[in-house]
Structures are given as structure tokens and as C-alpha cells.
Design a protein around this motif. Structure first.
Motif, PDB file in Angstrom:
ATOM      1  N   ASP A 134      54.793  31.886  45.290  1.00  0.00           N
ATOM      2  CA  ASP A 134      53.751  31.251  46.101  1.00  0.00           C
ATOM      3  C   ASP A 134      52.747  32.284  46.599  1.00  0.00           C
ATOM      4  OD1 ASP A 134      54.812  28.737  45.788  1.00  0.00           O
ATOM      5  OD2 ASP A 134      55.921  28.764  47.680  1.00  0.00           O
ATOM      6  N   GLU A 135      53.242  33.433  47.063  1.00  0.00           N
ATOM      7  CA  GLU A 135      52.353  34.500  47.528  1.00  0.00           C
ATOM      8  C   GLU A 135      51.581  35.101  46.370  1.00  0.00           C
ATOM      9  OE1 GLU A 135      50.693  37.244  50.428  1.00  0.00           O
ATOM     10  OE2 GLU A 135      51.384  35.160  50.327  1.00  0.00           O
ATOM     11  N   ARG A 138      48.729  32.767  45.685  1.00  0.00           N
ATOM     12  CA  ARG A 138      47.705  32.853  46.730  1.00  0.00           C
ATOM     13  C   ARG A 138      46.834  34.095  46.543  1.00  0.00           C
ATOM     14  NH1 ARG A 138      46.464  35.045  51.653  1.00  0.00           N
ATOM     15  NH2 ARG A 138      48.188  36.521  51.542  1.00  0.00           N
ATOM     16  N   HIS A 141      44.620  33.888  43.448  1.00  0.00           N
ATOM     17  CA  HIS A 141      43.425  33.073  43.710  1.00  0.00           C
ATOM     18  C   HIS A 141      42.357  33.907  44.437  1.00  0.00           C
ATOM     19  CE1 HIS A 141      40.951  29.625  44.710  1.00  0.00           C
ATOM     20  NE2 HIS A 141      41.012  29.961  45.988  1.00  0.00           N
TER      21      HIS A 141
END
Length: 240
Positions: A134-135, A138, A141
Motif C-alpha cells: 500500500d505504501e 502511494r 503515485h
């Protein structure tokens, strides 16, 4: 005192929810979790996202207009045919625009911005070593957003954003090899930008996105073969 209902706010909220539903189902299709020909129940999508059926139907109708769904008599919404080549084509289009933005960014990025990109990449490396996908997503992105917005073209950025919505970010961790691409391919991008070499930056970003498209297309093909072999229940929708 009774205040009048703000109809515009209500409509905007519903549009946001319909966009969320469309993005969610689009990601399921692109990542191979919903396969061509599979019936999609609106109620299951609504339950998975914990929203009402009305914005779900609006979102599914927008996916029909995009060609991801078909509306069939007595069956409702059905996943439309999609081939790995279609996925590769989407990433080719994304690569062409992002490559041009990267080439322009190579001439405008400051040393401080280059250092920030390197720091973001360091964070991606650390998240990968900790297994925190997930990190990773992020920071990935933020990395690409910084490069793209430094290209200095609002119009190209808009077109890129329109195409990039087809990337199933919600299911990032399910795509085999994709996290590794963020680790290895980014090194060439940072080197090219740090050298202020437009053509090298264009090539590095283009190669990276084509690589990502190949990974997703291969994953899509494999997932559909596995799903067909297992005969997954028709209309099954993973929870958000």
C-alpha cells in the motif's frame, strides 16, 4: 429553522459514488477478478462498497459506455470481451504521453526536485523491503505525479489522467512483478532526469509503462484462464 436541501451537493455526492463504483468494477475487470461473460449483480457491488444501488447502476452504465460492460436482456450487466492486447494498447497510449511529459520535465526539474524524487524512490525501496505494498503504491503515485506535473502541459496531463484511470491501483498488490517494476525501472528514470537528458527520460518512462502494461496483460490472461478452469461463481464480487 428548516434549511432547503442543497440539490447540487446531493448530485455531486452521487456522481462521486458512481465514479467510485465504476473505478472499483473497472479495476476488477482489468486485474482479471471479473472475467468476460461474467454476470455482474448491482446489489453485490453496492454491498462490497457499502453504498446504495442507484450510484452503482450509474457507474455500471458509464462502464457500458466505455465498453467494459454489456447490458443484456434478462441478464443485466455482463463483462464485455477484453483481450490482453487491449490492455497493452492502453499502456502504449499512456507511455507515449507520459514519455513526452518526462522529456519536458528533464529540462525543468531543479536539483531539489531531483533530490525529492530520489527520496521518494528510497521510500519505495524501504516499503518493498517491508512488504508494504500500500505504501509502495502511494509513493509510486507521488513519484509519477511529480514527473508528470513537471512536464509543464496541463492538456497532456489531463489526457494522461483520463487514460491512467484504467490502471487498477486498488488491486496493485495482485499484479505479479508490478512492485518490482517500480523498484528497478525507476532507477533509469531518475538517472535520466538527474542528467537532464530529455530523450533518455522519454525512453525510460516509455519502457517502464510498456513493461507495466505487459505485466498487467499477462496477469489478466493468466487470471482468466485460472478462473475459467475453476468455474468461479457467476457474479461473485470481491469486497472492497
Amino acid at each position: 429553522m428548516n434549511l432547503p436541501v442543497n440539490g447540487a451537493q446531493s448530485q455531486n455526492k452521487r456522481m462521486q459514488l458512481s465514479d467510485e463504483a465504476a473505478s472499483y468494477v473497472r479495476g476488477l475487470i482489468m486485474s482479471g477478478q471479473l472475467r468476460p461473460g461474467q454476470h455482474l449483480r448491482q446489489e453485490q457491488v453496492a454491498a462490497a462498497l457499502e453504498i446504495s444501488v442507484t450510484p452503482v447502476r450509474e457507474g455500471l452504465l458509464s462502464l457500458r459506455a466505455e465498453g467494459f460492460l454489456q447490458l443484456q436482456p434478462r441478464r443485466g450487466f455482463v463483462v464485455a470481451p477484453l483481450a490482453p492486447a487491449d490492455i497493452r494498447d492502453l499502456f502504449i497510449a499512456q507511455a507515449l504521453i507520459a514519455g513526452e511529459l518526462a522529456a519536458r520535465a528533464a529540462t525543468t526539474l531543479t536539483e531539489e526536485q531531483i533530490a525529492e524524487l530520489q527520496a521518494l524512490q528510497g521510500g519505495i525501496d524501504e516499503a518493498a523491503s517491508n512488504g508494504n505494498t500500500d505504501e509502495m503504491e502511494r509513493l509510486n503515485h507521488l513519484f509519477h505525479r511529480m514527473v508528470n506535473t513537471s512536464g509543464g502541459s496541463g492538456k497532456l496531463l489531463w489526457f494522461l489522467g483520463f487514460i491512467a484511470k484504467y490502471v487498477p491501483r486498488r488491486f496493485y498488490a495482485t499484479i505479479g512483478g508490478w512492485p518490482d517494476a517500480s523498484l528497478h525501472d525507476h532507477s533509469a528514470i531518475v538517472r535520466a532526469l538527474a542528467s537532464h537528458d530529455p530523450e533518455a527520460a522519454r525512453r525510460a518512462v516509455t519502457d517502464h509503462l510498456r513493461h507495466a502494461g505487459d505485466l498487467l496483460a499477462d496477469h489478466f490472461a493468466s487470471s482468466n484462464l485460472d478462473a475459467a478452469a475453476a468455474s468461479a461463481p457467476d457474479g461473485a464480487v470481491p469486497r472492497s
